[in-house]
Design an enzyme around this catalytic site. Structure first.
Site, PDB file in Angstrom:
ATOM      1  N   ASP A   3       3.441   9.746   1.173  1.00 34.84           N
ATOM      2  CA  ASP A   3       3.225  11.180   1.415  1.00 34.84           C
ATOM      3  C   ASP A   3       2.997  11.492   2.902  1.00 34.84           C
ATOM      4  O   ASP A   3       3.010  12.663   3.295  1.00 34.84           O
ATOM      5  CB  ASP A   3       2.029  11.693   0.595  1.00 34.84           C
ATOM      6  CG  ASP A   3       2.293  11.575  -0.904  1.00 34.84           C
ATOM      7  OD1 ASP A   3       3.465  11.506  -1.290  1.00 34.84           O
ATOM      8  OD2 ASP A   3       1.307  11.539  -1.677  1.00 34.84           O
ATOM      9  N   ARG A  28      12.455  15.376   1.169  1.00 35.15           N
ATOM     10  CA  ARG A  28      11.710  15.341   2.438  1.00 35.15           C
ATOM     11  C   ARG A  28      12.491  14.653   3.557  1.00 35.15           C
ATOM     12  O   ARG A  28      12.160  14.854   4.738  1.00 35.15           O
ATOM     13  CB  ARG A  28      10.331  14.684   2.220  1.00 35.15           C
ATOM     14  CG  ARG A  28       9.406  15.585   1.421  1.00 35.15           C
ATOM     15  CD  ARG A  28       8.056  14.969   1.117  1.00 35.15           C
ATOM     16  NE  ARG A  28       7.191  15.964   0.476  1.00 35.15           N
ATOM     17  CZ  ARG A  28       6.060  15.688  -0.162  1.00 35.15           C
ATOM     18  NH1 ARG A  28       5.650  14.437  -0.280  1.00 35.15           N
ATOM     19  NH2 ARG A  28       5.345  16.658  -0.699  1.00 35.15           N
ATOM     20  N   ARG A  48      -7.340  13.148 -11.513  1.00 33.75           N
ATOM     21  CA  ARG A  48      -7.735  12.112 -12.479  1.00 33.75           C
ATOM     22  C   ARG A  48      -9.140  12.358 -13.019  1.00 33.75           C
ATOM     23  O   ARG A  48      -9.432  12.077 -14.187  1.00 33.75           O
ATOM     24  CB  ARG A  48      -7.623  10.733 -11.815  1.00 33.75           C
ATOM     25  CG  ARG A  48      -6.143  10.285 -11.672  1.00 33.75           C
ATOM     26  CD  ARG A  48      -5.961   9.289 -10.543  1.00 33.75           C
ATOM     27  NE  ARG A  48      -4.618   8.740 -10.486  1.00 33.75           N
ATOM     28  CZ  ARG A  48      -3.560   9.335  -9.892  1.00 33.75           C
ATOM     29  NH1 ARG A  48      -3.690  10.513  -9.325  1.00 33.75           N
ATOM     30  NH2 ARG A  48      -2.383   8.732  -9.880  1.00 33.75           N
TER      31      ARG A  48
HETATM   32  O1  SPQ Z   1       1.650  15.607  -7.376  1.00 37.72           O
HETATM   33  P1  SPQ Z   1       2.893  15.587  -6.538  1.00 37.72           P
HETATM   34  O2  SPQ Z   1       3.552  16.920  -6.523  1.00 37.72           O
HETATM   35  O3  SPQ Z   1       3.856  14.500  -6.937  1.00 37.72           O
HETATM   36  O4  SPQ Z   1       2.397  15.301  -5.038  1.00 37.72           O
HETATM   37  C1  SPQ Z   1       2.726  14.315  -4.024  1.00 37.72           C
HETATM   38  C2  SPQ Z   1       2.289  14.975  -2.655  1.00 37.72           C
HETATM   39  O5  SPQ Z   1       2.970  14.858  -1.650  1.00 37.72           O
HETATM   40  O6  SPQ Z   1       1.207  15.554  -2.663  1.00 37.72           O
HETATM   41  C3  SPQ Z   1       4.194  13.906  -3.992  1.00 37.72           C
HETATM   42  F1  SPQ Z   1       5.016  14.810  -3.732  1.00 37.72           F
HETATM   43  O7  SPQ Z   1       1.908  13.146  -4.140  1.00 37.72           O
HETATM   44  C4  SPQ Z   1       2.054  12.145  -5.167  1.00 37.72           C
HETATM   45  C5  SPQ Z   1       2.464  10.827  -4.542  1.00 37.72           C
HETATM   46  O8  SPQ Z   1       3.684  10.922  -3.830  1.00 37.72           O
HETATM   47  C6  SPQ Z   1       0.709  12.005  -5.831  1.00 37.72           C
HETATM   48  C7  SPQ Z   1       0.561  10.756  -6.610  1.00 37.72           C
HETATM   49  C8  SPQ Z   1      -0.563  10.609  -7.562  1.00 37.72           C
HETATM   50  O9  SPQ Z   1      -1.578  11.312  -7.430  1.00 37.72           O
HETATM   51  O10 SPQ Z   1      -0.448   9.748  -8.464  1.00 37.72           O
HETATM   52  C9  SPQ Z   1       1.419   9.679  -6.453  1.00 37.72           C
HETATM   53  C10 SPQ Z   1       2.601   9.715  -5.581  1.00 37.72           C
HETATM   54  O11 SPQ Z   1       3.761   9.956  -6.351  1.00 37.72           O
HETATM   55  P2  SPQ Z   1       4.544   8.768  -7.110  1.00 37.72           P
HETATM   56  O12 SPQ Z   1       5.786   9.437  -7.632  1.00 37.72           O
HETATM   57  O13 SPQ Z   1       4.852   7.732  -6.058  1.00 37.72           O
HETATM   58  O14 SPQ Z   1       3.709   8.238  -8.180  1.00 37.72           O
END
Ligand code: SPQ
Length: 429
Positions: free
Chosen positions: A314, A345, A26
């Site tokens: 996560d 997962r 961000r």
């Molecule tokens: O970025 P990415 O690949 O989606 O990474 C993950 C992780 O485990 O590192 C999910 F696989 O984290 C996401 C998290 O699950 C990161 C994130 C964010 O920075 O906004 C939000 C979460 O995902 P979501 O789909 O719930 O918004």
């Protein structure tokens, strides 16, 4: 190439985990949209955040990365340029979904793709509201899968009721809302991580939070900031569990972000009987931070479900590992989102921990672990998922025998020094 994981001893001393991944992404994106320079300290120089950097560079933003120090020369809200080539978000869902929000507001054409895992992950949750705002987004599955082409610009504000508690959906719509005249609001079914709204306010946007609704006024003047990124609690989670399950451990994790939208892991571990204390609570760059001390202790099984799920989504893979060493049953429900992460997962953890002899059963939306039985060495697969890979390394610390992990490569996505840190602490042979 596969690696041998053999437990050696307790985890003692003090470590600093890498910068928060969500906040690092961000800071680069808002720094790029701001006027003036943004200086990021404690940036996560893992592959995911570097994907965000390379996409923003391809959009014409001048960014210097020097390890964990980053300087972003803001292009301003209207300063991005049409990229010459396809943007590649790599393995990073955050890069893809947040960028789609930004690209929706640009008066030019872009194509966005990612690696084979990301090309399987659902994008319609983001493209549907962005199309409602006026963006033209085309791709496989009616704009539901990468690669996606985005013909953006001329957005209308939107009041969006998100069907899923997802910070990425919320952030994509709010970022698109920056380019729409008027107020854009997102209401979610449960609170997801709130780093975007905190950081938007810090950069000068007008942000309102009313219960589960967040709104932003369009066309703000964003000004470059100094952002100090705290350690990532999602990375700290592996060591919180490791020190809890390995007898004799006494570890301090310094400078960890403890934003309440992320601390579900601490609440659950406390309920499981973990010995965890906050040493020095403070605030940095609008985010709560603390040093956390964790010592080995006897754990008990718990039920995890409902509103806490987005606060620890996560961390559920490594909580499955904690549950193996807890007396009694641990039940996780309401976590069907785990099925659409870097891997499925739920399937990954039940199959791989099962291979180590764990009593773990998959549910449609979670899993059940019957803890307290010994686990053995075996060959396991990370499935190209960093959190699965690291969770299996932590399971190895409690296994009676050698665990062979097929590939540690995915770990570089969020925690490049993870294995080195385990070795330095003396936890692995
Ligand atoms: O970025 P990415 O690949 O989606 O990474 C993950 C992780 O485990 O590192 C999910 F696989 O984290 C996401 C998290 O699950 C990161 C994130 C964010 O920075 O906004 C939000 C979460 O995902 P979501 O789909 O719930 O918004």
């Amino acid at each position: 190439m596969s690696i041998r994981l053999e437990a050696a001893g307790p985890l003692c001393g003090e470590i600093t985990v890498p910068g928060d991944k969500s906040i690092s992404h961000r800071a680069v994106i808002l720094g790029a949209l701001a006027e003036g320079e943004t200086f990021i300290e404690g940036f996560l120089d893992g592959e995911d955040c570097l994907s965000t950097v390379s996409c923003m560079r391809a959009l014409g933003v001048d960014i210097d990365v020097d390890g964990t120090s980053v300087r972003v020369k803001g292009a301003g809200l209207d300063g991005l340029c049409e990229p010459e080539n396809i943007l590649d978000a790599g393995n990073s869902g955050t890069t893809a979904r947040l960028l789609l929000g930004v690209l929706a507001g640009q008066p030019f054409y872009t194509v966005l793709t990612g690696d084979s895992s990301l090309r399987r992950r659902p994008m319609k949750r983001v493209t549907a509201p962005l199309k409602e705002m006026g963006a033209r987004i085309i791709g496989r599955h009616q704009g539901g899968l990468l690669p996606l082409s985005v013909d953006g610009g001329k957005l209308s504000p939107l009041c969006y009721n998100s069907p899923v508690a997802s910070a990425q959906v919320k952030s994509a719509v709010l970022l698109a809302g920056l380019f729409a005249a008027g107020e854009t609001a997102v209401t979610e079914p449960a609170q997801s991580r709130d780093h975007t709204e905190r950081m938007l306010a810090a950069f000068g946007a007008s942000v309102k939070v009313d219960g589960r609704t967040v709104s932003v006024s369009g066309r703000p003047r964003l000004l470059g900031q100094v952002v100090r990124v705290p350690g990532d609690i999602s990375s700290a989670a592996f060591f919180l569990v490791a020190a809890s399950i390995v007898p004799g451990s006494d570890l301090i994790l310094s400078n960890v972000g403890v934003n309440p939208t992320r601390t579900g892991i601490l609440d659950v571990l406390a309920e499981m009987g973990a010995n965890i204390e906050y040493v020095n609570r403070r605030e940095e760059s609008g985010e709560p931070v603390a040093d956390i001390r964790v010592r080995h202790s006897a754990l008990r099984g718990v039920e995890i479900g409902g509103e806490i799920i987005p606060r620890l989504i996560d961390e559920l893979p490594v909580l499955a590992v904690a549950a193996l060493f807890a007396a009694g049953e641990t039940v996780v429900r309401g976590a069907e989102e785990l099925r659409v992460k870097e891997s499925d997962r739920i399937a990954a953890m039940t199959v791989e921990l099962g291979a180590l002899g764990a009593d773990i059963k998959a549910l449609k939306d979670g899993f059940i672990v019957r803890g307290g039985r010994p686990i053995a060495g075996a060959a396991v697969k990370s499935r190209g998922d960093h959190r699965v890979a690291m969770s299996l390394c932590i399971a190895a610390l409690g296994a009676k025998g050698t665990v062979m992990l097929d590939s540690p490569d995915s770990i570089a996505v969020s925690y490049p020094d993870f294995l080195q840190t385990l070795h330095n602490l003396g936890a692995l042979k």
